[in-house]
Design an enzyme around this catalytic site. Sequence first.
Site, PDB file in Angstrom:
ATOM      1  N   ASN A 112       0.815  -1.222   0.000  1.00  0.00           N
ATOM      2  CA  ASN A 112       0.000   0.000   0.000  1.00  0.00           C
ATOM      3  C   ASN A 112       0.849   1.273   0.000  1.00  0.00           C
ATOM      4  OD1 ASN A 112       0.866  -0.113   2.606  1.00  0.00           O
ATOM      5  ND2 ASN A 112      -1.158  -0.389   3.520  1.00  0.00           N
ATOM      6  N   HIS A 115       3.893   4.436   4.457  1.00  0.00           N
ATOM      7  CA  HIS A 115       3.600   4.354   5.889  1.00  0.00           C
ATOM      8  C   HIS A 115       3.505   5.764   6.445  1.00  0.00           C
ATOM      9  CE1 HIS A 115       3.903   3.399  10.147  1.00  0.00           C
ATOM     10  NE2 HIS A 115       4.745   4.421  10.217  1.00  0.00           N
ATOM     11  N   GLU A 126       8.996   6.734  15.901  1.00  0.00           N
ATOM     12  CA  GLU A 126       9.457   6.371  14.554  1.00  0.00           C
ATOM     13  C   GLU A 126      10.507   7.361  14.036  1.00  0.00           C
ATOM     14  OE1 GLU A 126       5.711   5.991  12.489  1.00  0.00           O
ATOM     15  OE2 GLU A 126       5.219   4.141  13.565  1.00  0.00           O
TER      16      GLU A 126
HETATM   17  P1  IDP Z   1      -1.481   1.613   8.411  1.00  0.00           P
HETATM   18  O1  IDP Z   1      -0.222   1.422   7.590  1.00  0.00           O
HETATM   19  O2  IDP Z   1      -2.617   2.136   7.574  1.00  0.00           O
HETATM   20  O3  IDP Z   1      -1.249   2.420   9.677  1.00  0.00           O
HETATM   21  P2  IDP Z   1      -1.622  -0.789  10.094  1.00  0.00           P
HETATM   22  O4  IDP Z   1      -2.898  -1.397  10.568  1.00  0.00           O
HETATM   23  O5  IDP Z   1      -0.746  -0.102  11.095  1.00  0.00           O
HETATM   24  O6  IDP Z   1      -1.961   0.156   8.854  1.00  0.00           O
HETATM   25  O7  IDP Z   1      -0.788  -1.978   9.401  1.00  0.00           O
HETATM   26  C1  IDP Z   1       0.560  -1.796   9.061  1.00  0.00           C
HETATM   27  C2  IDP Z   1       0.812  -2.371   7.686  1.00  0.00           C
HETATM   28  O8  IDP Z   1       0.633  -3.777   7.741  1.00  0.00           O
HETATM   29  C3  IDP Z   1      -0.155  -1.891   6.608  1.00  0.00           C
HETATM   30  O9  IDP Z   1       0.196  -0.658   6.044  1.00  0.00           O
HETATM   31  C4  IDP Z   1      -0.062  -3.025   5.590  1.00  0.00           C
HETATM   32  O10 IDP Z   1       1.056  -2.843   4.714  1.00  0.00           O
HETATM   33  C5  IDP Z   1       0.196  -4.242   6.465  1.00  0.00           C
HETATM   34  N1  IDP Z   1      -1.044  -5.016   6.624  1.00  0.00           N
HETATM   35  C6  IDP Z   1      -2.122  -4.685   7.374  1.00  0.00           C
HETATM   36  N2  IDP Z   1      -3.072  -5.632   7.281  1.00  0.00           N
HETATM   37  C7  IDP Z   1      -2.568  -6.581   6.439  1.00  0.00           C
HETATM   38  C8  IDP Z   1      -3.085  -7.827   5.937  1.00  0.00           C
HETATM   39  O11 IDP Z   1      -4.195  -8.251   6.253  1.00  0.00           O
HETATM   40  N3  IDP Z   1      -2.261  -8.513   5.082  1.00  0.00           N
HETATM   41  C9  IDP Z   1      -1.014  -8.074   4.719  1.00  0.00           C
HETATM   42  N4  IDP Z   1      -0.515  -6.911   5.185  1.00  0.00           N
HETATM   43  C10 IDP Z   1      -1.271  -6.176   6.018  1.00  0.00           C
END
Ligand code: IDP
Length: 147
Positions: A112, A115, A126
């Site tokens: 995605n 971060h 961080e």
């Molecule tokens: P954020 O990046 O939007 O803050 P978080 O819930 O903190 O999201 O999750 C950290 C990262 O973990 C996400 O940006 C994504 O890349 C990865 N992630 C979250 N959920 C999943 C999943 O279900 N499968 C694979 N990667 C995931």
Amino acid sequence: MERTYLMVKPDGVQRGLIGEIISRFEAKGFTLVAGKLTQLSRDLAETHYGEHKERPFFGELVDFITSGPVFAMVWEGENVIKSSRTLVGSTNPIEASPGTIRGDYGVHVGMNLIHGSDSPESAVREINLFFTEDELVSYKKTINQWI
Ligand code: IDP
């Protein structure tokens, strides 16, 4: 003035989106305080994503974030933590609104693109994890009075 940690992930670097992503935060009116291209060690990646240690995707997440260089940045501005999360968009690109970085360029939740710190506490943690104090550059932009 508030600061946040933003990081273009390996997919964003490979897809040539560093410039596009920086442009969005510049255009919004935020100030770049630090930036560097760097390759994360597994240790650093596991510390950075420590809160997800028990999640089923943790191994996949650490593999991915260490799979190529990232572009690490610190940005400054009023409410920059919350505001940059809005520009980044929802975690899952399927749910991210058009106009957000993930909504415009993302397809898969694991890739995605970017971060962004989710709270003032995470931002401090961080920033200190990725940058030393002397890498953070403080300066004033006169345009800021119009933002
Ligand atoms: P954020 O990046 O939007 O803050 P978080 O819930 O903190 O999201 O999750 C950290 C990262 O973990 C996400 O940006 C994504 O890349 C990865 N992630 C979250 N959920 C999943 C999943 O279900 N499968 C694979 N990667 C995931």
